[in-house]
Design a protein around this motif. Sequence first.
Motif, short mmCIF file in Angstrom:
data_model
loop_
_atom_site.label_atom_id
_atom_site.label_comp_id
_atom_site.label_asym_id
_atom_site.label_seq_id
_atom_site.Cartn_x
_atom_site.Cartn_y
_atom_site.Cartn_z
N TYR A 79 -63.62 14.60 27.56
CA TYR A 79 -62.66 14.68 28.65
C TYR A 79 -61.27 14.31 28.16
CZ TYR A 79 -66.33 15.19 32.14
OH TYR A 79 -67.38 15.67 32.89
N LYS A 119 -61.36 6.21 33.53
CA LYS A 119 -62.72 6.58 33.16
C LYS A 119 -63.69 5.41 33.34
CE LYS A 119 -61.25 10.01 29.71
NZ LYS A 119 -61.31 10.41 28.29
N PRO A 141 -64.28 10.43 33.58
CA PRO A 141 -63.33 10.25 34.67
C PRO A 141 -64.05 9.89 35.97
CG PRO A 141 -62.74 12.19 33.39
CD PRO A 141 -64.09 11.72 32.88
N HIS A 159 -58.75 20.01 31.20
CA HIS A 159 -59.34 18.74 31.61
C HIS A 159 -60.48 18.30 30.69
CE1 HIS A 159 -56.80 18.64 35.04
NE2 HIS A 159 -57.37 19.65 35.65
#
Length: 256
Positions: free
Chosen positions: A87, A94, A99, A150
């Motif tokens: 990520y 996170k 996340p 992302h």
Amino acid sequence: MTTRRLPLVLVGLTVLAQIAYPLVSGSARNTLTVGTVVLGFAAAVTHAVLTRGTRVAAVLVVVTAGGGLLVEALGTATGLPFGEYAYAGTLGGKVLGVPWVIPLAWTMMAWPAWLVAGRLASGWARVLVSGWALASWDLFLDPQMVDAGHWTWSSPGAGLPGVPGIPVSNYVGWVLVAVIMSALLHLLLPSSDADRAAPMLGFYLWTYASSVLAHAAFFGLPASAAWGALGMGLVALPLAVRLARTTRPAPLASAR
């Protein structure tokens, strides 16, 4: 506004956030991504609480958000079951390397998928339909989120035609996890829950139709639009037909 309408209001706000997403750019898109998931999660959990009770909602959150966090943490640490991925820092803080918003996304779509499957199947067949209803959403989700930066795969390998950067193992992993989650819901939740599901059924159909349109017309991802239209359509289209038949007005009695 009565509390009974709260899920519908939250679904409406989620839809508005999704509509706004293609109209903005940069960090505003990241904010809307997180906001959309939070609203969708709130809609699903609120609907579960108000229509099925707090126990059902708690089971839903533990199985889907808790299970989602664990499987995503396993995935980022070991590459199982989705493949090796990581990520970026674009979706907020996170937890266990994931996340915090990601587990909420599992719940956001797992609850509608479960209720949709209840309209189309029963028993263990419902588990398979629910698993596919949830996993097929990823045919839209991953291409869009990878394109937005992302998350990325270390070694994508073979992917679906026209959808680079995402290994087929990811979609297989989604099916596996989604079916396991659905099996747990089947074992832990009451079997009779077909009533008062309209907001979630509508949200599922909206997610399908809007994702096809957005990928084809706004995101420049025609291949994922086609794959998602096919895969998620295996559930969404039969649902639309079933709902159309059940809501069709009864014919007027002929005059004598």
